[in-house]
Design a protein around this motif. Sequence first.
Motif, mmCIF file in Angstrom:
data_model
loop_
_atom_site.group_PDB
_atom_site.id
_atom_site.type_symbol
_atom_site.label_atom_id
_atom_site.label_comp_id
_atom_site.label_asym_id
_atom_site.label_seq_id
_atom_site.Cartn_x
_atom_site.Cartn_y
_atom_site.Cartn_z
ATOM 1 N N THR A 95 0.821 -1.214 0.000
ATOM 2 C CA THR A 95 0.000 0.000 0.000
ATOM 3 C C THR A 95 0.853 1.261 0.000
ATOM 4 N N THR A 96 2.153 1.116 0.168
ATOM 5 C CA THR A 96 3.056 2.269 0.183
ATOM 6 C C THR A 96 4.346 1.901 -0.533
ATOM 7 N N THR A 97 5.338 2.750 -0.396
ATOM 8 C CA THR A 97 6.653 2.454 -0.949
ATOM 9 C C THR A 97 7.211 1.212 -0.265
ATOM 10 N N SER A 98 7.792 0.311 -1.056
ATOM 11 C CA SER A 98 8.302 -0.941 -0.503
ATOM 12 C C SER A 98 9.496 -1.423 -1.309
ATOM 13 N N ALA A 99 10.453 -2.017 -0.609
ATOM 14 C CA ALA A 99 11.596 -2.668 -1.260
ATOM 15 C C ALA A 99 12.033 -3.810 -0.351
ATOM 16 N N ALA A 100 11.820 -5.040 -0.798
ATOM 17 C CA ALA A 100 12.180 -6.191 0.017
ATOM 18 C C ALA A 100 12.413 -7.401 -0.882
ATOM 19 N N ALA A 101 13.163 -8.364 -0.350
ATOM 20 C CA ALA A 101 13.408 -9.617 -1.060
ATOM 21 C C ALA A 101 12.686 -10.739 -0.337
ATOM 22 N N TYR A 102 12.120 -11.666 -1.101
ATOM 23 C CA TYR A 102 11.360 -12.781 -0.551
ATOM 24 C C TYR A 102 11.917 -14.088 -1.100
ATOM 25 N N GLN A 103 12.060 -15.067 -0.231
ATOM 26 C CA GLN A 103 12.624 -16.364 -0.565
ATOM 27 C C GLN A 103 11.513 -17.399 -0.522
ATOM 28 N N VAL A 104 11.448 -18.252 -1.566
ATOM 29 C CA VAL A 104 10.401 -19.261 -1.671
ATOM 30 C C VAL A 104 11.042 -20.622 -1.934
ATOM 31 N N GLY A 105 10.692 -21.621 -1.129
ATOM 32 C CA GLY A 105 11.165 -22.983 -1.372
ATOM 33 C C GLY A 105 10.410 -23.590 -2.537
ATOM 34 N N VAL A 106 11.129 -24.046 -3.571
ATOM 35 C CA VAL A 106 10.473 -24.534 -4.790
ATOM 36 C C VAL A 106 10.918 -25.942 -5.182
ATOM 37 N N THR A 107 11.528 -26.679 -4.251
ATOM 38 C CA THR A 107 11.994 -28.030 -4.554
ATOM 39 C C THR A 107 10.837 -28.894 -5.055
ATOM 40 N N GLY A 108 11.023 -29.519 -6.205
ATOM 41 C CA GLY A 108 10.014 -30.412 -6.768
ATOM 42 C C GLY A 108 9.005 -29.747 -7.688
ATOM 43 N N PHE A 109 8.986 -28.434 -7.741
ATOM 44 C CA PHE A 109 8.029 -27.748 -8.616
ATOM 45 C C PHE A 109 8.603 -27.572 -10.018
ATOM 46 N N ARG A 110 7.722 -27.530 -11.011
ATOM 47 C CA ARG A 110 8.125 -27.305 -12.397
ATOM 48 C C ARG A 110 8.280 -25.817 -12.695
ATOM 49 N N ARG A 111 7.364 -25.002 -12.147
ATOM 50 C CA ARG A 111 7.413 -23.543 -12.327
ATOM 51 C C ARG A 111 7.021 -22.860 -11.029
ATOM 52 N N VAL A 112 7.474 -21.626 -10.882
ATOM 53 C CA VAL A 112 7.069 -20.782 -9.771
ATOM 54 C C VAL A 112 6.705 -19.424 -10.362
ATOM 55 N N ARG A 113 5.744 -18.767 -9.729
ATOM 56 C CA ARG A 113 5.357 -17.443 -10.219
ATOM 57 C C ARG A 113 4.977 -16.550 -9.052
ATOM 58 N N ILE A 114 5.031 -15.241 -9.309
ATOM 59 C CA ILE A 114 4.479 -14.246 -8.409
ATOM 60 C C ILE A 114 3.403 -13.548 -9.229
ATOM 61 N N ARG A 115 2.173 -13.508 -8.672
ATOM 62 C CA ARG A 115 1.010 -13.028 -9.434
ATOM 63 C C ARG A 115 0.300 -11.925 -8.663
ATOM 64 N N CYS A 116 -0.185 -10.931 -9.384
ATOM 65 C CA CYS A 116 -0.965 -9.843 -8.791
ATOM 66 C C CYS A 116 -2.401 -10.343 -8.604
ATOM 67 N N SER A 117 -2.774 -10.626 -7.338
ATOM 68 C CA SER A 117 -4.093 -11.207 -7.065
ATOM 69 C C SER A 117 -5.169 -10.160 -6.790
ATOM 70 N N ALA A 118 -4.757 -8.937 -6.476
ATOM 71 C CA ALA A 118 -5.697 -7.819 -6.293
ATOM 72 C C ALA A 118 -4.983 -6.556 -6.739
ATOM 73 N N TYR A 119 -5.695 -5.692 -7.465
ATOM 74 C CA TYR A 119 -5.053 -4.502 -8.020
ATOM 75 C C TYR A 119 -5.982 -3.299 -7.912
ATOM 76 N N THR A 120 -5.418 -2.186 -7.395
ATOM 77 C CA THR A 120 -6.148 -0.917 -7.372
ATOM 78 C C THR A 120 -5.413 0.133 -8.195
ATOM 79 N N SER A 121 -4.108 0.333 -7.896
ATOM 80 C CA SER A 121 -3.341 1.346 -8.631
ATOM 81 C C SER A 121 -1.848 1.102 -8.481
ATOM 82 N N GLY A 122 -1.071 1.795 -9.315
ATOM 83 C CA GLY A 122 0.381 1.745 -9.242
ATOM 84 C C GLY A 122 0.981 0.553 -9.958
#
Length: 156
Positions: A95-122
Motif C-alpha cells: 500500500t506504500t513504498t516498498s523494497a524487500a526480497a522474498y525467498q520461496v522454497g520450490v523443490t520439486g516444482f516445475r514452475r514458480v510465479r508471483i502473481r498480482c491477485s488484487a489490483y487498485t493502482s500503481g
Amino acid sequence: MAVLYDARGNEYRSALDQITNGTITDARTISATLAALNAEVVMDLNGEAVAIFDVRTAAASLSLVFEGTVDGTNYVGLPAMNVATEALISTLVLTTTSAAAYQVGVTGFRRVRIRCSAYTSGNVTISSRATRADFAIYAKPSVFMSTWCRLMRRMC
C-alpha cells in the motif's frame, strides 16, 4: 571432445540456466513490471530449490501471491519468507513504498510465479532468480523438542 558454447560465447559446463538459457554462471535476472490484475512473473525450474523475488514499488495498492505448479497448469499457493525479517507470508499486500526480497522454497516444482491477485493502482517491479542451493538452516530450540528430548531420556 568438442566444447559447446552458448549464444554469448560462454562455455557450456552443465545445465542451462532456466531464466535466460545461458550458462549457470550467467548473473542476469528476470525482471518485469506488474501493473494489472493477474499480471505475473513466471520462472521455469529445473532442479532449483529456492527462488528469490526482489519486490520494489514507489507507490502501489495491490496484492501479490507466490505460487508453484508441478504439472505446469495447476498452481498452488506457496509461503514466502521476507529475507530481512524472516517473517513468513502467503500474500504480500503493498500500500506504500516498498523494497524487500522474498525467498520461496520450490523443490520439486516445475514452475514458480508471483502473481498480482488484487489490483487498485500503481505498479511493482519484480526481479527474480532461482538457485539449487537450499534454505539456510537455523537451529532454534523449541518447547516441542525440549519435551521430546526429556521423554526420550526417560525411556532409555
